[in-house]
Design a protein around this motif. Structure first.
Motif, PDB file in Angstrom:
ATOM      1  N   ILE A   5      -0.255  -2.493   5.506  1.00 16.69           N
ATOM      2  CA  ILE A   5       0.755  -1.608   6.055  1.00 16.69           C
ATOM      3  C   ILE A   5       1.601  -3.014   6.014  1.00 16.69           C
ATOM      4  CG2 ILE A   5       0.129   0.327   7.516  1.00 16.69           C
ATOM      5  CD1 ILE A   5       1.122  -1.636   9.740  1.00 16.69           C
ATOM      6  N   ALA A  65       8.187  -1.513   6.598  1.00 20.74           N
ATOM      7  CA  ALA A  65       8.797   0.180   6.815  1.00 20.74           C
ATOM      8  C   ALA A  65       8.061   0.882   7.543  1.00 20.74           C
ATOM      9  CB  ALA A  65       9.017  -0.105   5.939  1.00 20.74           C
ATOM     10  N   GLU A  66       6.539  -0.142   7.345  1.00 23.13           N
ATOM     11  CA  GLU A  66       5.767   1.671   8.054  1.00 23.13           C
ATOM     12  C   GLU A  66       5.035   1.473   9.362  1.00 23.13           C
ATOM     13  OE1 GLU A  66       1.854   2.418   4.259  1.00 23.13           O
ATOM     14  OE2 GLU A  66       3.192  -0.066   4.506  1.00 23.13           O
ATOM     15  N   ALA A  67       5.180  -0.319   9.543  1.00 25.69           N
ATOM     16  CA  ALA A  67       5.220  -0.827  10.860  1.00 25.69           C
ATOM     17  C   ALA A  67       5.871   0.383  12.071  1.00 25.69           C
ATOM     18  CB  ALA A  67       5.311  -2.181  11.005  1.00 25.69           C
ATOM     19  N   THR A  87       7.511   3.078  11.609  1.00 17.34           N
ATOM     20  CA  THR A  87       6.910   4.514  12.040  1.00 17.34           C
ATOM     21  C   THR A  87       5.344   4.525  12.331  1.00 17.34           C
ATOM     22  OG1 THR A  87       6.836   5.421   9.540  1.00 17.34           O
ATOM     23  CG2 THR A  87       9.252   5.459  10.308  1.00 17.34           C
ATOM     24  N   TRP A  88       4.632   3.986  12.314  1.00 21.09           N
ATOM     25  CA  TRP A  88       3.802   4.233  12.945  1.00 21.09           C
ATOM     26  C   TRP A  88       3.158   4.675  13.757  1.00 21.09           C
ATOM     27  CZ3 TRP A  88       0.597   3.686   9.015  1.00 21.09           C
ATOM     28  CH2 TRP A  88      -1.648   3.568   8.862  1.00 21.09           C
ATOM     29  N   ARG A 102       3.003   8.889  14.242  1.00 21.59           N
ATOM     30  CA  ARG A 102       1.275   9.575  13.360  1.00 21.59           C
ATOM     31  C   ARG A 102       0.253   8.919  13.512  1.00 21.59           C
ATOM     32  NH1 ARG A 102      -0.098   7.402   8.607  1.00 21.59           N
ATOM     33  NH2 ARG A 102       1.076   5.838   7.788  1.00 21.59           N
ATOM     34  N   ALA A 155      -3.277   0.478  13.466  1.00 18.67           N
ATOM     35  CA  ALA A 155      -3.086  -0.177  12.574  1.00 18.67           C
ATOM     36  C   ALA A 155      -2.885  -1.379  13.489  1.00 18.67           C
ATOM     37  CB  ALA A 155      -1.451   0.103  11.980  1.00 18.67           C
ATOM     38  N   TYR A 200      -1.329  -5.238   9.680  1.00 16.62           N
ATOM     39  CA  TYR A 200       0.312  -5.382   9.319  1.00 16.62           C
ATOM     40  C   TYR A 200       0.361  -7.140   8.551  1.00 16.62           C
ATOM     41  CZ  TYR A 200       4.870  -6.116  10.560  1.00 16.62           C
ATOM     42  OH  TYR A 200       6.437  -6.368   9.382  1.00 16.62           O
TER      43      TYR A 200
END
Length: 294
Positions: free
Chosen positions: A154, A157-159, A161-162, A165, A231, A257
Motif C-alpha cells: 500500500i 493514500a491507502e494508509a 484511510t486503511w 476498512r 497492513a 507500506y
C-alpha cells in the motif's frame, strides 16, 4: 517454502551438500558496521548483503529513508549474491531477523518463493555449537530472473484511510508510536488509526520467532481476523517486513507500506497523532498533549 528454517534443518542441508545460498543481512539502526561484523564471523559459505545500498534506494523525503530499489538493481544484487532460478535461499542476521526479513520480503515480492529466514539467526547457529567463518566472502555470479509485485503493498493514500476498512499495524517500538521519542524522523507519533504492535514482541528471548499458535493469539488480540485487510508499517519499511513474516507464520496475510513513517512524517499534509490510542491523545502535528503522556 516455509517462512522459517531451523538451525538443525539448515545444518542437515549443508551436511548433505544440498545447494543453499546463505545471505547475511547484518544491519541495525544506528550501526553502519554490518560488513565489519560479517568479517568477524558468519555462517560458513554466507555472503554479506548490504541493506543500506542493496536492499534500499537513496533516502528520499517523498519515499522514505529506505525506499525499495528498482527491480533491475535488485536483480543485479541478487545475482551478485549467487542466486540462481530454483535455488533455496536462507537469510539471517544477528538481531532476531529484524533486518533479514527485509530481504525475505523483497525476494518474495520479486516472485522468488524459495527463501526462508534462519530462525534464531547467527546466535542460534553459534548456540548449537556450529563453527563460523571469518573474513570476506564472494559468490559465483548467479542468473536469477526476478519479477515484481508478488506481495501486497500500500501507499500513503491507502494508509490514510486503511483503518476505515481494515487494520493498520505500527511495528515500531511503543515509545515511538506514542510520540515520546523520535530519533530519526521529522515528527513524532503515529498514523491516525494505527494500532501499536512492536515487532520485537514476535520474538522469544533467544531471538527465535514465537510459536505459530502464540503469534496467532497475539495478533488476534490486536484485532487481526481472517478476511480483514491488514497492513503494516514501521519507520522505513524494514522491520515491518518482520511483522509480515510473523503474521504469515500465524496464518494471516498482510500488506507492507514501504515508505512507512519516514515517508508519512515528511509530508505536512498527513496528520500525525500522539498517545497510546489509535486516534491519538495529543495534537495533530505530532506534539504530545500533556494529558496523553503515559
Amino acid at each position: 517454502m516455509d517462512t522459517l528454517m531451523t538451525v538443525a534443518e539448515l545444518k542437515n542441508r549443508m551436511d548433505s551438500g544440498a545447494r543453499t545460498v546463505l545471505l547475511d543481512v547484518r544491519w541495525a539502526l544506528g550501526d553502519p558496521h554490518g560488513r565489519a561484523h560479517f568479517v568477524e564471523g558468519h555462517l560458513p559459505g554466507a555472503v554479506f548483503v548490504d541493506l543500506a545500498t542493496q536492499l534500499a534506494g537513496p533516502a528520499d523525503p517523498d519515499r522514505g529513508r529506505h525506499p525499495l530499489p528498482p527491480l533491475e538493481q535488485f536483480q543485479q544484487s541478487a545475482r551478485s549474491w549467487g542466486i540462481r532460478n530454483g535455488d533455496v535461499v536462507v537469510a539471517y542476521d544477528d538481531s532476531g531477523n529484524l533486518a533479514a526479513a527485509r530481504l525475505w520480503w523483497m525476494l518474495r515480492n520479486s516472485g522468488f518463493p524459495g527463501v526462508s529466514l534462519l530462525d534464531g539467526g547467527l546466535a542460534g547457529w553459534s548456540a548449537a555449537g556450529y563453527d563460523v567463518d571469518s573474513g570476506e566472502a564472494d559468490a559465483e555470479r548467479g542468473d536469477v530472473v526476478l519479477s515484481d509485485s508478488a506481495m501486497p503493498v500500500i501507499g500513503a493514500a491507502e494508509a490514510a484511510t486503511w483503518s476505515g476498512r481494515g487494520l493498520l499495524l505500527d511495528a515500531r517500538a511503543g515509545e515511538r508510536y506514542r510520540g515520546e521519542i523520535e530519533p530519526v524522523d521529522p515528527r513524532a507519533g503515529h498514523i491516525p488509526g494505527a494500532i501499536s504492535a512492536p515487532t520485537t514482541a514476535n520474538l522469544a528471548a533467544d531471538g527465535r520467532f514465537l510459536p505459530a499458535a502464540t503469534l496467532r493469539e497475539r495478533f488476534t488480540g490486536l484485532g487481526v481476523q481472517p478476511g480483514l485487510p491488514t497492513a503494516v508499517y514501521c519507520g522505513s519499511g524494514v522491520t515491518a517486513a518482520h511483522e509480515i513474516a510473523a503474521l504469515e507464520i500465524a496464518g494471516f496475510p498482510a500488506a507492507l507500506y514501504p515508505g512507512s513513517f519516514s515517508e508519512w512524517s515528511n509530508n505536512a499534509d498527513y496528520p500525525v497523532v500522539t498517545g497510546a490510542a489509535p486516534e491519538g491523545g495529543g495534537s495533530e502535528d505530532g506534539t504530545a498533549a500533556e494529558s496523553s503522556t503515559p
